[in-house]
Design a protein around this motif. Structure first.
Motif, PDB file in Angstrom:
ATOM      1  N   ILE A  43     -12.437  14.414  53.844  1.00  0.00           N
ATOM      2  CA  ILE A  43     -11.862  13.507  54.848  1.00  0.00           C
ATOM      3  C   ILE A  43     -11.605  12.107  54.284  1.00  0.00           C
ATOM      4  O   ILE A  43     -10.772  11.365  54.810  1.00  0.00           O
ATOM      5  N   THR A  44     -12.306  11.730  53.196  1.00  0.00           N
ATOM      6  CA  THR A  44     -12.053  10.429  52.565  1.00  0.00           C
ATOM      7  C   THR A  44     -10.992  10.536  51.468  1.00  0.00           C
ATOM      8  O   THR A  44     -10.741   9.563  50.759  1.00  0.00           O
ATOM      9  N   LYS A  45     -10.408  11.716  51.324  1.00  0.00           N
ATOM     10  CA  LYS A  45      -9.333  12.006  50.357  1.00  0.00           C
ATOM     11  C   LYS A  45      -9.797  11.907  48.905  1.00  0.00           C
ATOM     12  O   LYS A  45      -8.984  11.717  47.999  1.00  0.00           O
ATOM     13  N   ALA A  50     -11.204  21.745  50.087  1.00  0.00           N
ATOM     14  CA  ALA A  50     -12.633  22.040  49.987  1.00  0.00           C
ATOM     15  C   ALA A  50     -12.832  23.545  50.110  1.00  0.00           C
ATOM     16  O   ALA A  50     -12.005  24.248  50.708  1.00  0.00           O
ATOM     17  N   ILE A  51     -13.904  24.021  49.520  1.00  0.00           N
ATOM     18  CA  ILE A  51     -14.280  25.424  49.619  1.00  0.00           C
ATOM     19  C   ILE A  51     -15.624  25.490  50.330  1.00  0.00           C
ATOM     20  O   ILE A  51     -16.585  24.827  49.924  1.00  0.00           O
ATOM     21  N   MET A  52     -15.701  26.293  51.401  1.00  0.00           N
ATOM     22  CA  MET A  52     -16.924  26.374  52.190  1.00  0.00           C
ATOM     23  C   MET A  52     -17.251  27.834  52.493  1.00  0.00           C
ATOM     24  O   MET A  52     -16.425  28.551  53.064  1.00  0.00           O
ATOM     25  N   VAL A 179     -10.315  24.944  52.860  1.00  0.00           N
ATOM     26  CA  VAL A 179     -10.154  23.990  53.959  1.00  0.00           C
ATOM     27  C   VAL A 179      -9.383  22.760  53.494  1.00  0.00           C
ATOM     28  O   VAL A 179      -9.601  22.252  52.387  1.00  0.00           O
ATOM     29  N   LYS A 180      -8.482  22.299  54.367  1.00  0.00           N
ATOM     30  CA  LYS A 180      -7.724  21.079  54.079  1.00  0.00           C
ATOM     31  C   LYS A 180      -7.702  20.181  55.310  1.00  0.00           C
ATOM     32  O   LYS A 180      -8.158  20.569  56.394  1.00  0.00           O
ATOM     33  N   ARG A 181      -7.142  18.990  55.140  1.00  0.00           N
ATOM     34  CA  ARG A 181      -7.069  18.037  56.247  1.00  0.00           C
ATOM     35  C   ARG A 181      -5.940  18.363  57.217  1.00  0.00           C
ATOM     36  O   ARG A 181      -5.970  17.972  58.383  1.00  0.00           O
TER      37      ARG A 181
END
Length: 275
Positions: A43-45, A50-52, A179-181
């Protein structure tokens, strides 16, 4: 274009393996010891994606990660299944009788508990990450200490594998979310799976009514997970995964469920990796 990806763990972790298989070796890793830190990097770029880990075929759902994706309005844009093979490793020139303690992630310990019943002299200790333990053993030259981690971790940190595939159930898969923004970048024609979230009231049959909509619209329910709503005792949110052959079927169901379900939300629309 993805140039940086946040993962839970360090090099040699299962999340690192997923980053290589889903993207390629050129992506730069943002190594995080917690999933909260993974989300923060996204979220802060600090990272592009991300991989979760979301669920394991043995241990079940990783419920807090569903909540993180929902809380920060993130979007699942893809998924990846990884065969998880746990290996016992330590510094070279030791045997298993000389290992007094084994540190690893709680889920890894759970998945390997039958193996250690045959080695009662070993103390099992919960830790933050599988590969991070391997890194620590190598960095501090810790003799008598073992790690449970991937073959890649043993290679990266120059450890000897004492026992391979020590998990109780040999077929052991984990599902990871990419996952992306922002929402998916693939066209609707390629979307065959979706992750959604909704709440229901306490009226009789309210959940069944929504499930009937999915069935009527030719959606296949592959996952349903309830999560308590902290602010409202005894009320639950439902996280659901569905697959479909035609995106128009999901689009129709989505329009109906958005009216029937409270706080309806699409967490992601992407390509089904398990076919």
């Amino acid at each position: 274009m993805i140039t940086t990806v946040a993962i839970q763990g360090v090099k040699g972790s299962f999340h690192h393996i997923v980053s290589q298989q889903y993207f390629d070796d050129s992506v730069k890793l943002v190594e995080c010891l917690t999933f909260d830190r993974v989300v923060d990097a996204l979220i802060t770029k600090e990272s592009d994606a991300a991989i979760m880990a979301l669920e394991n075929s043995i241990a079940g759902s990783i419920i807090p990660n569903y909540a993180l994706i929902d809380k920060y309005d993130l979007h699942v844009v893809g998924e990846h299944y990884l065969d998880i093979q746990h290996n016992l490793m330590a510094l070279p020139n030791q045997d298993i009788e000389s290992i007094k303690e084994v540190f690893s992630h709680p889920m890894a310990l759970l998945q390997c508990k039958e193996f250690f019943k045959n080695h009662p002299h070993i103390k099992l200790v919960e830790d933050k990450d599988t590969a991070e333990v391997a890194e620590r053993i190598q960095k501090h030259k810790l003799k008598g200490v073992g790690a449970i981690a991937s073959v890649m971790a043993a290679e990266v940190f120059d450890l000897d594998i004492m026992a391979k595939s020590i998990q109780t159930i040999k077929h052991n898969e984990t599902r990871f979310a990419i996952v992306k923004r922002t929402n998916s970048e693939i066209p609707e024609s390629e979307m065959t799976k979706a992750s959604i979230k909704f709440e229901t009231d306490h009226k009789r049959g309210s959940l069944a009514a929504i499930l009937n909509v999915m069935s009527d619209c030719k959606l296949n329910l592959t996952k349903i997970q309830s999560l308590p709503i902290i602010e409202t005792p005894w009320k639950y949110a439902f996280f659901v995964d569905v697959t479909f052959e035609n995106y128009t079927d999901f689009k129709k169901a989505k329009s109906i469920m958005s009216i029937m379900g409270e706080s309806f939300k699409v967490l992601g629309e992407y390509k089904n990796a398990k076919i």
